[in-house]
Design an enzyme around this catalytic site. Structure first.
Site, short mmCIF file in Angstrom:
data_model
loop_
_atom_site.label_atom_id
_atom_site.label_comp_id
_atom_site.label_asym_id
_atom_site.label_seq_id
_atom_site.Cartn_x
_atom_site.Cartn_y
_atom_site.Cartn_z
N GLU B 278 13.94 -35.26 38.55
CA GLU B 278 15.31 -35.28 39.03
C GLU B 278 15.79 -36.71 39.23
O GLU B 278 16.93 -37.05 38.92
CB GLU B 278 15.41 -34.49 40.34
CG GLU B 278 16.80 -34.02 40.67
CD GLU B 278 16.80 -32.96 41.78
OE1 GLU B 278 16.57 -31.77 41.45
OE2 GLU B 278 17.00 -33.30 42.94
N GLU B 281 16.57 -38.10 35.94
CA GLU B 281 17.82 -37.52 35.46
C GLU B 281 19.02 -38.20 36.11
O GLU B 281 20.01 -38.53 35.45
CB GLU B 281 17.82 -36.01 35.79
CG GLU B 281 18.98 -35.24 35.18
CD GLU B 281 18.99 -33.77 35.59
OE1 GLU B 281 18.06 -33.33 36.29
OE2 GLU B 281 19.95 -33.08 35.20
N CYS B 298 17.11 -26.96 43.55
CA CYS B 298 15.85 -26.40 44.06
C CYS B 298 16.03 -25.05 44.72
O CYS B 298 15.07 -24.31 44.90
CB CYS B 298 15.24 -27.33 45.10
SG CYS B 298 14.86 -28.92 44.43
N SER B 318 21.55 -30.39 38.44
CA SER B 318 20.36 -30.96 37.82
C SER B 318 19.72 -29.85 36.98
O SER B 318 19.74 -28.69 37.36
CB SER B 318 19.38 -31.42 38.90
OG SER B 318 18.09 -31.50 38.36
N LYS B 357 13.87 -16.56 45.68
CA LYS B 357 12.82 -16.97 44.72
C LYS B 357 12.17 -15.77 44.06
O LYS B 357 11.60 -15.87 42.98
CB LYS B 357 11.77 -17.84 45.42
CG LYS B 357 12.34 -19.17 45.91
CD LYS B 357 11.43 -20.35 45.64
CE LYS B 357 12.05 -21.66 46.10
NZ LYS B 357 12.72 -22.39 45.03
N GLU B 360 14.39 -15.57 41.22
CA GLU B 360 14.26 -16.73 40.33
C GLU B 360 13.09 -16.57 39.36
O GLU B 360 13.20 -16.86 38.17
CB GLU B 360 14.05 -17.99 41.19
CG GLU B 360 13.91 -19.29 40.40
CD GLU B 360 13.50 -20.46 41.29
OE1 GLU B 360 12.74 -20.25 42.25
OE2 GLU B 360 13.94 -21.59 41.01
N GLU B 365 14.93 -17.58 31.72
CA GLU B 365 14.75 -19.02 31.44
C GLU B 365 13.42 -19.53 32.00
O GLU B 365 13.01 -20.65 31.70
CB GLU B 365 15.88 -19.84 32.07
CG GLU B 365 17.29 -19.49 31.60
CD GLU B 365 17.93 -18.37 32.42
OE1 GLU B 365 17.20 -17.69 33.17
OE2 GLU B 365 19.15 -18.18 32.28
N CYS B 503 15.21 -24.80 53.82
CA CYS B 503 14.19 -23.75 53.64
C CYS B 503 13.49 -23.36 54.94
O CYS B 503 13.00 -22.24 55.06
CB CYS B 503 13.13 -24.21 52.65
SG CYS B 503 13.83 -24.86 51.14
#
Lengths: 165, 583
Positions: B278, B281, B298, B318, B357, B360, B365, B503
């Site tokens: 990141e 990037e 994230c 990102s 998650k 996710e 992907e 989190c």
């Protein structure tokens, strides 16, 4: 879900923009949409939510809270039968049963041909005329005995092509 | 100030206080159910009923304002009978399968029934029709357990600004659900799980994957690897009655090793890797006029939100996968290669503070050659259950270390990922040093720390002024996003996390009961958990991701350099606009 036609979408936009700057606009928008389209389609809830800064879920909560809003399309002709205490005592249930038989609709439902919606309502505030029924906005008092409601329904059926037999 | 008497005890309280606040000051505890401070103050459930001298009816203490000379009785005969009756009525329509309920033994309704001495189901009667929705990947909704308190309704509306859950219908038929009572999978739900965290009963809970994990552990053909997110260590102890904010890193590792995982890794390694990718990037976008501000990626709840609510900003995200997905991808490629194991036989379990998650990991992907990077996601709560199932005396386990081969090392920068502002701080530590070529004097970016409100900072790197911002929860993120949309965002880099505080307060963390949320027990749970992470950062020998030796080795031996073709293949992802409603 089926897409709503263009003219209904335009109608919804028109209603929403008419009320959006008034205080407490949600209910007014819903009333106008219900009157114009016979029900509250999803697209209307989305538009109202956007204009009033609410979520679609909140608008749906209002729609399901009030009995006068429906999310299913209403029939072309709307019949309300009061089953408040006074009307009930004076035979509203018998009247309602006969109406259901004539229209082939279920209580608070719409007939298959889309011609009639029959709603059993709470007290309409006309207990002196009990039992009371309303057909397309016209109020009939003492309706269990008069036979006028049945006559009105039969006339509608005849006018619309007599499919109800 | 106003003088009131609670059960004969005189107290002086602020003028606009409620009876509940006055009672707290008098040391009297009035039980509540629907009430949540600042979130759900409706007086709907009537559990907190009290007698006000001179008033005809009993009143709800949670919203009843005090007045001068008021006398209140919180536990007299009339009040106790009414309170018990209220709960008995709630139970009459409640699915009382407590033994097999996800909330067995930590349910607020169960506790109330016990506290009030309910020993029979006094009212037997009709039950309202039930909706059971387990179609979404993260959240299960079971209206048979719902007491229609409205906490979730307000959490969704006031924390995320989404208002997905709402009251449907009226009277006895009232239920709480999304529009048309559809599944959470079919509406614009971000799966953050904040609704789960406030639910007093088992009506909302995570979709459990414990038994999939146990089956994998008992399958001799499977090589089962577990990784734990940074925020888990700050909350897992609560599942075993330890105080909020107890850091249990070593005990957690010891427990997972005894349960039989082949390897126990720290997602912090993935976090350090994330910063390398990141950070690179961000530098590239800065130098080549890429889309700015760049926004972190994230938090999968945030990703679900932006794909549905702000698809025009997908270019600002990102492209980095989240840390646990990165580590999963590396385990199924590099680790498999090095250990000579077929990736098909590797089963990766992530212990996460998060319900999003769970979704996710199922994204298309996030697969390589048809294999998911991560196979199962357990929440902190599920991890607690797993440890109990394996009969471990958690509190007395001796601390053990994460496995050290390949991905054992981690830095303080990785640890703080679990708190709001942590990803930003970790990235700034690395990006500043790479861009200036000089070591930072002070690596603590305190301006981006904290558990309340939007945080911002301005820093100068090589004479270039860079503004950054940090938001946690979508209500806080929204104004930043609107600014970007309008083309007037002053920021270069923005960190967005789905949950308030980051989190550490995720939808998969230990539940914080109403008594703490309402301030009856004085603990700032978000602050305590965040502190646990910042304390671990402070004692780490290395605190910058680019100093992680094993991350450097991974690049030397496998990935090439940050942002390489291989890194992109394994560690980056794509996003797409999604419909808000699927019907």
């Amino acid at each position: 879900m089926e897409k709503l036609n263009q003219s209904s979408l335009l109608k919804i936009k028109e209603i929403v923009s008419k009320h959006k700057d008034e205080p407490g606009p949600t209910i007014m928008m819903l009333h106008d949409v219900q009157d114009a389209l016979g029900y509250i389609p999803f697209e209307a809830m989305e538009e109202i939510a956007l204009a009033t800064n609410q979520s679609v879920g909140e608008v749906y909560g209002v729609v399901t809270f009030y009995a006068q809003f429906t999310t299913q399309p209403k029939g072309k002709h709307i019949i309300n039968v009061c089953i408040g205490t006074a009307c009930y005592v004076k035979g509203a249930q018998l009247l309602l049963d006969r109406i259901l038989e004539l229209t082939h609709a279920k209580v608070n439902g719409t007939s298959h041909d889309g011609l009639f919606s029959v709603d059993a309502t709470r007290c309409l505030g006309a207990c002196g005329l009990a039992p009371v029924a309303i057909v397309d906005g016209k109020v009939y008092g003492d309706a269990e005995k008069s036979g006028l409601v049945e006559k009105a329904i039969q006339e509608i059926i005849a006018c619309e092509g007599g499919k109800q037999g | 100030m106003v003088n009131v008497k609670i059960n004969g005890i005189s107290v002086e309280v602020e003028e606009n206080s409620t009876v509940l606040q006055a009672a707290k000051k008098a040391g009297v505890h009035i039980p509540t159910l629907c009430f949540l401070k600042d979130l759900n103050e409706t007086g709907a459930c009537r559990v907190c009923l009290v007698e006000i001298k001179g008033a005809r009816a009993l009143g709800p203490a949670c919203i009843y304002p005090v007045s001068e000379g008021m006398e209140v009785f919180t536990h007299n005969k009339r009040v106790l009978a009414a309170r018990k009756n209220t709960v008995e009525l709630l139970l009459s329509n409640h699915n009382k399968d407590c033994l097999s309920c996800a909330r067995n033994q930590n349910c607020e309704l169960q506790k109330l029934a016990d506290d009030l001495g309910i020993r029979e189901f006094k009212y037997q009667g009709a039950y309202r029709p039930v909706t059971f929705d387990d179609f979404s990947d993260g959240i299960v909704r079971d209206t048979s357990k719902c007491v229609t308190c409205g906490r979730c309704v307000n959490a969704c509306a006031k924390i995320q600004g989404l208002g997905i859950l709402n009251f449907i219908d009226r009277g006895f038929n009232t239920k709480i659900g999304p529009v048309y009572n559809k599944s959470l999978a079919d509406v614009n739900c971000m799966q953050c799980g904040q609704c789960i965290n406030v639910c007093p009963t088992g009506a909302l809970h995570e979709k459990e994957e414990i038994h999939n994990v146990i089956n994998a552990l008992h399958d001799p053909t499977k090589h089962v690897i577990v990784q734990t997110a940074p925020a888990v260590r700050a909350s897992l102890g609560e599942e075993f009655g330890m105080p909020i904010g107890t850091r249990v890193t070593g005990k957690m590792v010891a427990a997972l090793k005894r349960i039989g995982f082949e390897r126990v890794y720290d997602t912090n390694f993935g976090a350090d890797l994330t910063i390398m990718e990141e950070g690179t990037e961000l530098i590239e976008r800065l130098q080549n006029h890429g889309t700015l501000p760049m926004i972190t990626s994230c938090s999968p709840g945030w990703i679900r939100y932006v794909e549905r609510e702000y698809p025009e900003l997908l270019g600002n995200l990102s492209t980095c996968k989240s840390p646990h997905m990165m580590l999963g991808a590396i385990i199924k490629s590099h680790y498999a290669q090095r250990k000579g194991i077929d990736p098909k036989d590797i089963y990766v379990v992530s212990i996460m503070p998060c319900t999003a998650k769970k979704h996710e990991k199922n994204r298309e992907e996030m697969k390589q050659n048809g294999l998911q990077d991560v196979d199962a996601v357990l929440t902190t709560r599920e991890c607690g259950k797993l440890i109990k199932m394996f009969g471990l005396d958690f509190e007395h386990l001796r601390d053990e270390q994460f496995d050290e081969d390949l991905f054992g090392e981690y830095t303080g920068a990785g640890v703080i990922f679990g708190a709001s502002g942590g990803v930003m701080e970790a990235a700034l530590r690395t990006v500043t040093e790479i861009l200036t070529g000089k070591e930072l004097d002070d690596i603590e970016f305190k301006a981006v720390r904290g558990t309340e409100g939007i945080k911002e900072a301005t820093l100068t790197i090589n004479d270039q002024e860079i503004k950054v911002a940090v938001a946690h929860s979508m209500v806080l993120a929204k104004p930043l996003l609107e600014d970007i949309k309008a083309g007037k965002s002053p920021y270069t880099f923005i960190e967005i996390m789905g949950c308030p505080g980051g989190c550490i307060n995720g939808g998969g963390q230990s539940r914080v009961i109403g008594n703490i949320r309402n301030g009856f027990i004085d603990i700032d749970w978000k602050k305590e958990r965040a502190k646990a992470l910042y304390d671990e950062d402070a004692i780490m020998p290395k605190r910058k991701s680019h100093e992680n030796k094993q991350v450097q080795e991974l690049y030397e031996n496998f990935l090439g350099k940050p942002g390489s073709h291989k890194a992109h293949e394994l560690l980056h992802t794509t996003y797409e606009k999604k419909d808000r409603f699927n019907f």
